[in-house]
Enzyme design. Structure first.
Site, PDB file in Angstrom:
ATOM      1  N   PRO A  52       1.713  12.497 -19.634  1.00 14.75           N
ATOM      2  CG  PRO A  52       1.232  10.427 -20.559  1.00 14.75           C
ATOM      3  CD  PRO A  52       2.142  11.104 -19.585  1.00 14.75           C
ATOM      4  CG  ASP A  91      -2.572   7.909 -19.575  1.00 11.08           C
ATOM      5  OD1 ASP A  91      -2.266   6.785 -19.994  1.00 11.08           O
ATOM      6  OD2 ASP A  91      -2.978   8.119 -18.417  1.00 11.08           O
ATOM      7  CD1 TRP A 620      -1.353   4.071 -11.491  1.00  6.07           C
ATOM      8  CD2 TRP A 620      -0.271   5.751 -12.489  1.00  6.07           C
ATOM      9  NE1 TRP A 620      -2.007   5.223 -11.201  1.00  6.07           N
ATOM     10  CE2 TRP A 620      -1.374   6.275 -11.788  1.00  6.07           C
ATOM     11  CE3 TRP A 620       0.549   6.618 -13.196  1.00  6.07           C
ATOM     12  CZ2 TRP A 620      -1.653   7.636 -11.768  1.00  6.07           C
ATOM     13  CZ3 TRP A 620       0.261   7.973 -13.181  1.00  6.07           C
ATOM     14  CH2 TRP A 620      -0.832   8.457 -12.478  1.00  6.07           C
ATOM     15  CD  GLN A 656      -0.315  12.161 -11.879  1.00  2.67           C
ATOM     16  OE1 GLN A 656       0.569  11.569 -12.455  1.00  2.67           O
ATOM     17  NE2 GLN A 656      -1.450  12.478 -12.454  1.00  2.67           N
ATOM     18  CD1 TRP A 660       4.326   8.731 -15.212  1.00  6.07           C
ATOM     19  CD2 TRP A 660       4.863  10.868 -14.841  1.00  6.07           C
ATOM     20  NE1 TRP A 660       5.080   9.177 -16.282  1.00  6.07           N
ATOM     21  CE2 TRP A 660       5.425  10.479 -16.077  1.00  6.07           C
ATOM     22  CE3 TRP A 660       5.066  12.183 -14.404  1.00  6.07           C
ATOM     23  CZ2 TRP A 660       6.167  11.343 -16.878  1.00  6.07           C
ATOM     24  CZ3 TRP A 660       5.796  13.043 -15.201  1.00  6.07           C
ATOM     25  CH2 TRP A 660       6.352  12.630 -16.425  1.00  6.07           C
ATOM     26  CE  LYS A 693     -10.417  16.647  -5.505  1.00  6.14           C
ATOM     27  NZ  LYS A 693     -10.127  15.323  -5.004  1.00  6.14           N
ATOM     28  CE  LYS A 696     -15.332  19.089 -16.642  1.00  8.39           C
ATOM     29  NZ  LYS A 696     -14.703  18.112 -17.490  1.00  8.39           N
TER      30      LYS A 696
END
Length: 1152
Positions: A52, A91, A620, A656, A660, A693, A696
């Site tokens: 999620p 999440d 997690w 991840q 996850w 990378k 914003k």
RNA sequence: GGGCUUGUAGCUCAGGUGGUUAGAGCGCUACACUGAUAAUGUAGAGGUCCGUGGUUCGAGUCCACGCAGGCCCA
């Protein structure tokens, strides 16, 4: 039916229309319901777990990437006949949400419970976390991600939390959940641990000047160390270790060395006591502590005696000599005397151990190890069985020798009550002229006791608490752990059964990490998260609560015990009344988060008050619990859970791996002894076009909504998938989407439009339900059979790629087929077939029907093969091609069954033939260009030398295609028998290599120098003796070189010769074709309709032209649909004048 | 510092098990085609296959050590 034609295409508009269609007709729901044949048959199900996202931030372009991957395989499996339910999720817990709330309110964690109540804070988190749900839903729709967002799981809901509690309880019952401690950054002045996130804030690392000590640890004479004492011929052998935190020395319990690091034993004198010492340190660091100019030859050098007898001064050079060398592993288990014996450990300590973190960058290459104050220290000590130095507090609990305020405990008698860091003292204290930092006092004491080899100030960066600006300590803090190490072997074993894409993530990044697994630290000292359901009393009685019912029961018991205070009683009563009153429905308005859950009080069997442990659990764990908690298992939906566990497929970012992917795996293995997922695609990062990378802050982030609006979702998805494999980082460049749009979608669109144009003109439509409409395979022209063979090969290859979870290769295959084979070859060569002949007879010719049928079949198939990646465009194409056939509401490519490969249609020999045709054509084009012979000029023949009858047959097969494509009258062959062929022989290294090895150079030279007679004899006998080597026919490659007197070109062993003689007849034909070309241009310039018939009048300005026109009149008229073609001597002013290569043309063209 | 990963044409990428002349698309240049036409085709130029060593008759490919970028950990 008519096929919709389009002047131009707005891809974003297409997607929007298709989306509306999907929504109106519930195509997604249909696609799931359609496969609902046997709900319990596991083979019919394909389970996908949604990792999620968190809706507290806006989605980025990388989410489009990640979700495209997920979508592709779910769509693909649906087409394969599987029922693929995709439950969405959100999440909702975690630090980022807390930080966002704090930022918006302008508060820090300190304010929680002071300027803002925990209730209020909790409420703000709850609001923040779903703030951008609308944007996420919008993106989901617009990008075409099919996931069920009507019934998502949400991790903060009571049902979800209850499931998590149940899992924790099961772990607890299996003795896999325990309380221990870890070394964490800790701020004594703030009284709190710091997360690594807090430690990474800018400005936390500052340069400080600390007192550092190289301490002398006195080795004990044992079997392990005897060799050092022997070599030194002395009882004074010391091991040197450097520390920038001398205050940790009373807690030393081991010394750590590197196994393969070189060490030396050095004889010298202590600079403070002038005593003779023999010290061990890393060889590479000798020059760091000893001046080369003071070095003497050996340990017997007279300089040592001279020094001993001298009057000692501080500036006096101290002689030194290397006594012996050794490796780190030879120092292992050497025991030493405790340096500062204030506190004795419970079990044996004070020996040398191995550690992988030791370097020779700094210090002595030997690390002073205190398990209570260093994370590395803690780890290696635990592995080596070295105890920490700890004391008992008033409750009998083991605590470190520094208290939570940062002061030495009473047991450290000389320094008891002193702050270990001088910055913890007030400015006033520190300004006292007699003030000395604790580190300094320790250094002085060690100097006096001949335990300090060197004391100096050293400037280095050290982390500071961002709230108090004081240095932090690495300090043992209580934590709850999951004992993952207890099931490590099983975790490793089951991981090997998971199909990782790419494999290296599974075996390397994840596998290696599992091998070095440590227990999972579950505790977080925060507010917004799933509370740890453990209640504890002062004396350590505890209970782990596994359900809401159990908590109600326990709270009720506590109420009845009469041991609660009035306030506690009131709180418990409120909880019990609300929850029990709603028949334990978890969705009632009782919040299981802090602070409410902290206000439930239990009473232990011994009658003591139990309060909840204040920790929250790692978010997690929430995520890893989703296979169970999304269904509120085990309280509800048992069957649903059982049939959808484990997942067939998941996908998330490679970052991840330890998030996850691990938590899913760990919980699955620990509680169900099963993997939680069978196939996993880990995706790389989406970087900006320069490989940086996206962020914003830097302003290089790509707005997904803008991109989708401009290019449409299909091209965006196609670009992302075909440009780089999912697990590689993608350098995202919007120009690339434009390219995909032009090259792939544009070509496909043109091909469709071409089909639609003529099909409509001819009133052609195909009804797949009526077999009689179909031209049988035997009757299909070569070209059709070829593209259908290619098409079926494509289906086979694309299926294979999707099956092995490689969407990139699947997409590239489809794209190459469409642009290279279908459009550039099949359509180009078939164009004439579509416009030739009319419909006047009423019946379409067989050839024409074959062409329509073939092209339609290719396009429909392509629409399906591409549909997982470009779902909107594919459906648009599919319905354009088929909407006459089915009721509209159920017509979608996403509701079709995956095409199976028609093996009978695959003709590899024919495919090879066509490849040869393409190669020959390319070579002829190249020759024409080289001699400035344009394609419109017919030539008499090409000549192809062939050595094998197979090749000859294969080319003959497609000779008409070659002739048409390159405008020649004949394709002729020269074979060996002709005698004019000149052959070239090349060594076949692959065959020769293994046999001749080192002699290769000689053999190759001998082969190249072979005479034509020798070659002939090799060909005839199959073997040839070239002294001293014996060659087989298979050892060489025979190529044709050229044909004397001809223009040749060759590539890949294929040679083509072109007859460039232009006879008068060819010349006239060429002119006729030129004329046709000019007239066609005129037709277009004057805006004639494609079907208009015309009359042509032409001035006979040139004799050659007249001849050309007269001799090719029929041809010309047919090509340009002219009912008449007349030569008129004087076309007055209304003639058009046109430039031909050699003369000018005056003519008049009118509609008949 | 460790694990994993990437490095090939100006750009984005292909290049099973080693085989001598390293490919594609885009971009660039030239030409062709003109009933798919703001489309299309053909050709050309463009390379220190990140570097250095090694193994081998032969290395873009295998090995070692580096360099540079990335991710995750310390």
């Amino acid at each position: 039916m008519t096929y919709q034609q389009y002047d131009s295409l707005d891809y974003a508009q297409v997607a929007a229309e298709v989306l509306t269609y999907w929504n109106q007709n519930q195509v997604f729901e249909q696609s799931v319901a359609l496969r609902d044949g046997q709900p319990d048959a596991p083979t019919n199900r394909f389970t996908f777990y949604e990792g999620p996202p968190s809706a507290n931030g806006t989605p980025g372009i990388h989410h489009v990437m990640a979700r495209t991957i997920k979508d592709i395989f779910c769509r693909y499996k649906t087409l394969r006949g599987f029922q693929v339910e995709r439950k969405g999720g959100w999440d909702t817990h975690g630090l980022p949400i807390e930080l966002q709330v704090e930022k918006e309110l302008g508060i820090t964690k300190d304010d929680i419970g002071k300027t803002i109540s925990v209730e209020e804070y909790n409420r703000r988190c709850r609001e923040t976390v779903m703030r951008f749900t609308d944007q996420w839903n919008d993106l989901t729709q617009k990008m075409g991600y099919w996931v069920d967002l009507d019934n998502p799981y949400i991790t903060y809901k009571n049902q979800y939390i209850e499931s998590v509690w149940s899992l924790l309880r099961q772990l607890y019952d299996k003795n896999l959940l325990y309380k221990g401690y870890t070394i964490q950054p800790y701020s004594p002045k703030a009284g709190t641990g710091l997360s690594s996130h807090e430690l990474n804030q800018p400005g936390t690392y500052k340069d400080v000047r600390d007192t550092t000590v190289v301490a002398q640890f006195k080795a004990k004479l044992t079997g392990k160390s005897a060799y050092l004492f022997d070599a030194a011929e002395s009882d004074d052998v010391y091991i040197l270790a450097w520390t920038t935190t001398p205050w940790t020395l009373p807690a030393n319990s081991a010394l750590t060395v590197g196994k393969d690091i070189d060490y030396v034993l050095v004889r010298t004198f202590n600079a403070y006591t002038y005593q003779l010492v023999n010290v061990v340190l890393a060889k590479a660091l000798v020059s760091r502590w000893f001046a080369e100019k003071n070095r003497v030859e050996n340990m017997y050098d007279p300089a040592f005696d001279a020094y001993l007898l001298s009057e000692h001064t501080a500036s006096q050079p101290i002689p030194w000599a290397v006594v012996m060398d050794m490796k780190g592993e030879h120092l292992t288990d050497i025991e030493y005397e405790q340096l500062m014996p204030y506190v004795q450990p419970s079990t044996p300590a004070f020996r040398v151990i191995l550690g992988d973190f030791v370097t020779t960058e700094d210090g002595t290459g030997i690390v002073h190890t205190s398990p209570t104050f260093g994370a590395d220290d803690f780890r290696v000590a635990q592995v080596a069985g070295i105890p920490p130095i700890m004391v008992k507090d008033e409750t009998g609990k083991d605590v470190p020798i520094v208290d939570k305020q940062g002061r030495f405990v009473a047991e450290i008698t000389d320094f008891a009550g002193r702050y270990v860091k001088e910055e913890y003292y007030s400015d006033e204290d520190r300004s006292d002229p007699d003030f000395k930092a604790t580190d300094v006092l320790i250094a002085i004491k060690l100097k006096e006791e001949n335990k300090a080899f060197r004391v100096e100030k050293y400037e280095h960066p050290y982390p500071h608490c961002w709230r108090t600006d004081k240095p932090i300590l690495y300090y043992p803090l209580d934590s709850w752990f999951i004992r993952t190490t207890a099931v490590k072997d099983r975790l490793v074993e089951l991981n090997k059964t998971i199909n990782w894409q790419p494999e290296s993530t599974g075996t390397g990044r994840f596998g290696n990490w599992l091998e070095n697994l440590v227990d999972w630290n579950l505790s977080r000292s925060r507010f917004w998260g799933t509370p740890l359901p453990i209640w504890r009393s002062e004396s350590g009685e505890e209970v782990c609560v596994g359900s809401i019912k159990e908590l109600v029961d326990l709270a009720t018991t506590a109420l009845e015990s009469g041991k609660l205070s009035d306030e506690q009683h009131e709180r418990n009563d409120k909880f019990v009344t609300v929850v029990a009153g709603s028949a334990l429905d978890p969705s009632v308005s009782f919040d299981l988060h802090r602070p409410y859950v902290d206000e439930i009080y239990l009473i232990s069997p011994n009658g003591q008050l139990m309060q909840r442990e204040s920790d929250l659990i790692d978010v997690w764990f929430d995520s890893g619990a989703m296979p169970y908690a999304q269904w509120h298992y085990p309280f509800e939906n048992k069957e649903v859970f059982e049939r959808s566990f484990p997942a067939d497929f998941i996908s998330e970012g490679v970052d991840q791996t330890r998030g996850w992917f691990f938590t899913l795996h760990a919980i699955g293995v620990m509680l169900f002894d099963s993997v939680a997922f069978k196939n996993v695609v880990s995706t790389g990062l989406v970087l900006d076009k320069n490989g940086n990378k996206m962020s914003k802050r830097l302003g290089n982030a790509v707005d997904p909504f803008q991109t989708l609006a401009k290019y449409g979702p299909d091209a965006t998805r196609w670009y992302m998938i075909t440009n780089a494999e999912p697990w590689d980082n993608l350098k995202f460049n919007v120009d690339g989407i434009g390219e995909v749009q032009r090259r792939f979608f544009g070509t496909l669109f043109n091909t469709y439009n071409f089909f639609a144009l003529y099909a409509n003109l001819d009133g052609y439509s195909i009804d797949s339900t009526r077999a009689t409409d179909w031209v049988s395979r035997e009757q299909l022209p070569e070209l059709d059979r070829w593209i259908l063979s290619k098409l079926n090969t494509l289906i086979r290859d694309v299926t294979e790629q999707y099956e092995s979870y490689n969407p990139t290769k699947a997409g590239r295959l489809v794209q190459d087929f469409v642009t290279d084979q279908l459009s550039n070859w099949y359509v180009r060569l078939s164009r004439r077939r579509f416009w030739a002949g009319g419909t006047s007879q009423g019946e379409l010719s067989l050839d024409k029907r074959a062409a329509y049928q073939t092209l339609q079949q290719c396009l429909v198939t392509v629409s399906q093969l591409m549909s997982p990646i470009a779902p909107f465009f594919a459906d648009w194409l599919h319905r354009n091609l088929t909407s006459g056939q089915q009721p509209d509401a159920t017509n979608s490519v996403h509701l079709t069954n995956w095409y199976s490969v028609d093996e009978a249609a695959i003709d590899t020999d024919l495919e090879r033939s066509m490849e040869l045709a393409q190669e020959v054509s390319s070579l002829v084009h190249s020759l024409r260009k080289g001699h400035k012979l344009k394609v419109r000029q017919p030539l008499s023949r090409v000549l192809i030398p062939v050595l094998s009858s197979d090749t000859r047959r294969q080319i003959e097969h497609v000779a008409p295609i070659i002739m048409a494509e390159v405008n020649v009258k004949a394709v002729d062959f020269v074979d060996d028998a002709s005698g004019i062929l000149k052959k070239k022989v090349k060594p076949n290294f692959k065959a020769l290599g293994p046999r001749f090895g080192k002699q290769m150079k000689d053999v190759a030279a001998a082969i190249t120098a072979m005479t034509s007679d020798e070659l002939k004899s090799l060909e005839q006998a199959g073997t040839l003796h070239l002294d001293p080597y014996t060659l087989q026919l298979s050892d060489v490659e025979i190529l044709t070189e050229d044909i004397p007197g001809w223009l040749v070109a060759s590539e890949d062993g294929l040679t083509v010769a072109l007859d460039v003689t232009v006879t008068d007849e060819l010349r006239r034909e060429g002119i006729a074709r030129d004329l046709v070309n000019r007239i066609q241009n005129l037709r277009k310039d004057q805006g004639f309709d494609v079907t208009d018939k015309i009359r042509i009048e032409l001035e006979p300005t040139d004799a050659l032209l007249v001849e050309a026109v007269q001799m090719n009149s029929d041809y010309i008229r047919q090509e340009v649909q002219a009912v008449s073609l007349d030569l008129i001597s004087d076309l007055n002013g209304n003639a058009t004048e046109i430039d031909m290569d050699e003369f000018r043309l005056r003519l008049k063209v009118v509609v008949a």
